[in-house]
Motif scaffolding. Structure first.
Motif, mmCIF file in Angstrom:
data_model
loop_
_atom_site.group_PDB
_atom_site.id
_atom_site.type_symbol
_atom_site.label_atom_id
_atom_site.label_comp_id
_atom_site.label_asym_id
_atom_site.label_seq_id
_atom_site.Cartn_x
_atom_site.Cartn_y
_atom_site.Cartn_z
ATOM 1 N N THR A 51 11.665 17.980 -10.604
ATOM 2 C CA THR A 51 11.672 16.656 -11.216
ATOM 3 C C THR A 51 10.793 15.701 -10.418
ATOM 4 O O THR A 51 10.467 15.954 -9.255
ATOM 5 N N TRP A 52 10.428 14.585 -11.058
ATOM 6 C CA TRP A 52 9.625 13.577 -10.371
ATOM 7 C C TRP A 52 10.378 13.045 -9.157
ATOM 8 O O TRP A 52 9.786 12.806 -8.107
ATOM 9 N N GLY A 53 11.696 12.884 -9.286
ATOM 10 C CA GLY A 53 12.501 12.378 -8.178
ATOM 11 C C GLY A 53 12.503 13.307 -6.978
ATOM 12 O O GLY A 53 12.456 12.856 -5.826
ATOM 13 N N THR A 54 12.540 14.615 -7.221
ATOM 14 C CA THR A 54 12.509 15.579 -6.118
ATOM 15 C C THR A 54 11.170 15.527 -5.392
ATOM 16 O O THR A 54 11.114 15.540 -4.155
ATOM 17 N N VAL A 55 10.094 15.443 -6.164
ATOM 18 C CA VAL A 55 8.761 15.357 -5.555
ATOM 19 C C VAL A 55 8.622 14.047 -4.788
ATOM 20 O O VAL A 55 8.031 14.008 -3.699
ATOM 21 N N TYR A 56 9.196 12.974 -5.328
ATOM 22 C CA TYR A 56 9.140 11.676 -4.636
ATOM 23 C C TYR A 56 9.891 11.748 -3.303
ATOM 24 O O TYR A 56 9.425 11.212 -2.293
ATOM 25 N N ALA A 57 11.034 12.410 -3.298
ATOM 26 C CA ALA A 57 11.797 12.552 -2.053
ATOM 27 C C ALA A 57 10.976 13.305 -1.008
ATOM 28 O O ALA A 57 10.944 12.914 0.168
ATOM 29 N N ALA A 58 10.294 14.375 -1.430
ATOM 30 C CA ALA A 58 9.447 15.120 -0.492
ATOM 31 C C ALA A 58 8.306 14.245 0.009
ATOM 32 O O ALA A 58 7.916 14.324 1.186
ATOM 33 N N THR A 59 7.771 13.404 -0.862
ATOM 34 C CA THR A 59 6.710 12.473 -0.469
ATOM 35 C C THR A 59 7.207 11.519 0.617
ATOM 36 O O THR A 59 6.508 11.256 1.605
ATOM 37 N N VAL A 60 8.423 11.026 0.449
ATOM 38 C CA VAL A 60 8.990 10.091 1.416
ATOM 39 C C VAL A 60 9.208 10.775 2.768
ATOM 40 O O VAL A 60 8.857 10.220 3.823
ATOM 41 N N TYR A 61 9.772 11.974 2.767
ATOM 42 C CA TYR A 61 10.036 12.670 4.032
ATOM 43 C C TYR A 61 8.736 13.059 4.736
ATOM 44 O O TYR A 61 8.654 13.017 5.971
ATOM 45 N N ALA A 109 0.830 -1.210 0.000
ATOM 46 C CA ALA A 109 0.000 0.000 0.000
ATOM 47 C C ALA A 109 0.863 1.260 0.000
ATOM 48 O O ALA A 109 0.557 2.241 -0.692
ATOM 49 N N ILE A 110 1.947 1.238 0.769
ATOM 50 C CA ILE A 110 2.846 2.392 0.820
ATOM 51 C C ILE A 110 3.491 2.624 -0.544
ATOM 52 O O ILE A 110 3.557 3.763 -1.028
ATOM 53 N N ALA A 111 3.978 1.553 -1.166
ATOM 54 C CA ALA A 111 4.641 1.681 -2.464
ATOM 55 C C ALA A 111 3.704 2.268 -3.512
ATOM 56 O O ALA A 111 4.072 3.199 -4.244
ATOM 57 N N ILE A 112 2.477 1.747 -3.563
ATOM 58 C CA ILE A 112 1.502 2.254 -4.533
ATOM 59 C C ILE A 112 1.118 3.689 -4.200
ATOM 60 O O ILE A 112 1.021 4.550 -5.093
ATOM 61 N N GLY A 113 0.895 3.953 -2.910
ATOM 62 C CA GLY A 113 0.485 5.288 -2.481
ATOM 63 C C GLY A 113 1.529 6.347 -2.778
ATOM 64 O O GLY A 113 1.209 7.436 -3.267
ATOM 65 N N TRP A 114 2.787 6.036 -2.504
ATOM 66 C CA TRP A 114 3.859 7.012 -2.758
ATOM 67 C C TRP A 114 3.989 7.339 -4.236
ATOM 68 O O TRP A 114 4.111 8.508 -4.608
ATOM 69 N N VAL A 115 3.948 6.318 -5.068
ATOM 70 C CA VAL A 115 4.064 6.552 -6.511
ATOM 71 C C VAL A 115 2.863 7.358 -7.015
ATOM 72 O O VAL A 115 3.014 8.301 -7.806
ATOM 73 N N GLY A 116 1.671 7.009 -6.548
ATOM 74 C CA GLY A 116 0.473 7.732 -6.963
ATOM 75 C C GLY A 116 0.486 9.184 -6.529
ATOM 76 O O GLY A 116 0.216 10.094 -7.335
ATOM 77 N N LEU A 117 0.797 9.438 -5.253
ATOM 78 C CA LEU A 117 0.837 10.808 -4.751
ATOM 79 C C LEU A 117 1.916 11.630 -5.444
ATOM 80 O O LEU A 117 1.699 12.798 -5.792
ATOM 81 N N THR A 118 3.079 11.017 -5.629
ATOM 82 C CA THR A 118 4.167 11.731 -6.296
ATOM 83 C C THR A 118 3.771 12.144 -7.702
ATOM 84 O O THR A 118 3.997 13.290 -8.121
ATOM 85 N N THR A 119 3.146 11.235 -8.429
ATOM 86 C CA THR A 119 2.746 11.533 -9.805
ATOM 87 C C THR A 119 1.698 12.642 -9.855
ATOM 88 O O THR A 119 1.775 13.554 -10.692
#
Length: 234
Positions: free
Chosen positions: A116-126, A92-102
């Motif tokens: 970039t997508w990677g920067t937004v993903y990093a913010a999602t993780v933190y 659920a976390i993996a799917i949620g993070w990718v979905g929210l980041t996108t």
């Protein structure tokens, strides 16, 4: 002779150190920590409730008020999920993070943030890390005061960090949906998410524009959720 360090020096040090948060190593470590905290909070809640998989499955079936034939099918479907909840949480976390980041990446692209997508993903993780830490702390504090029930564990309502906790269960579905959307942990997530993006130094948009884009996205999600509840009653 003592020399006072100018404020500009502190700002430069902050800007130099902040990008390290976005290194692949630190993002991976934050992701692992967030997953561990989320699983730890779920395990602690179950332990505090003193329930096993059988009790949780029985509570879920009872909540659904399903007939005997459907109850048997529900038990077959739910038991592996309840038993292997750490794996379910990770998926659920993996799917949620990718979905929210996108979603946020596309929204921020509209305001020409240049992220970039990677920067937004990093913010999602933190942001998820901060949320998971807060959830674990609240679980420890509340479970010390009272024992959660199996129904609360299944529903995820033990913490009651949203406005719906103050509403009657007989309230209109759309009102309950609105109350559940106004959740303290969700707001914490959004605040940390916006703060990390703003402090990254990579955005071409102002901090105000970032916060507005994130806030509008959240409000649209609330409108969709409330509209769905009003239309379908759930």
């Amino acid at each position: 002779m003592w020399r006072c360090r100018p404020p500009l020096g502190n700002a430069l040090v902050f800007r130099i150190q902040m990008p390290s948060l976005f290194s692949a190593r630190n993002v991976v470590l934050a992701a692992v920590a967030a997953c561990a905290l989320a699983i730890g909070a779920a395990a602690l809640e179950r332990r505090a409730a003193g329930v096993d998989a059988d009790a949780l499955v029985a509570a879920a079936i009872s909540m659904a008020n399903a007939p005997a034939d459907r109850a048997a099918a529900m038990e077959t479907f739910m038991r592996p999920m309840v038993t292997n909840y750490p794996i379910v949480i990770l998926i659920a976390i993996a799917i949620g993070w990718v979905g929210l980041t996108t979603i946020f990446f596309l929204v921020l692209k509209l305001v020409e943030a240049g992220l970039t997508w990677g920067t937004v993903y990093a913010a999602t993780v933190y942001a998820a890390l901060a949320q998971a830490a807060a959830r674990l702390i609240l679980t420890v504090a509340l479970s010390a005061g009272r024992q959660p029930t199996a129904t609360e564990v299944v529903q995820g309502t033990f913490l009651n960090t949203n406005v719906a906790a103050a509403l009657s269960a007989d309230s209109a579905p759309w009102l309950l949906a609105l109350g559940r959307s106004l959740d303290a942990l969700t707001i914490l997530y959004l605040m940390v998410f916006a703060a990390v993006l703003g402090a990254s130094g990579r955005s071409k948009a102002s901090d105000g524009a970032l916060a507005m884009a994130i806030g509008i996205t959240f409000l649209l999600w609330v409108v969709v959720r409330v509209g769905w509840a009003a239309a379908f009653g759930s």
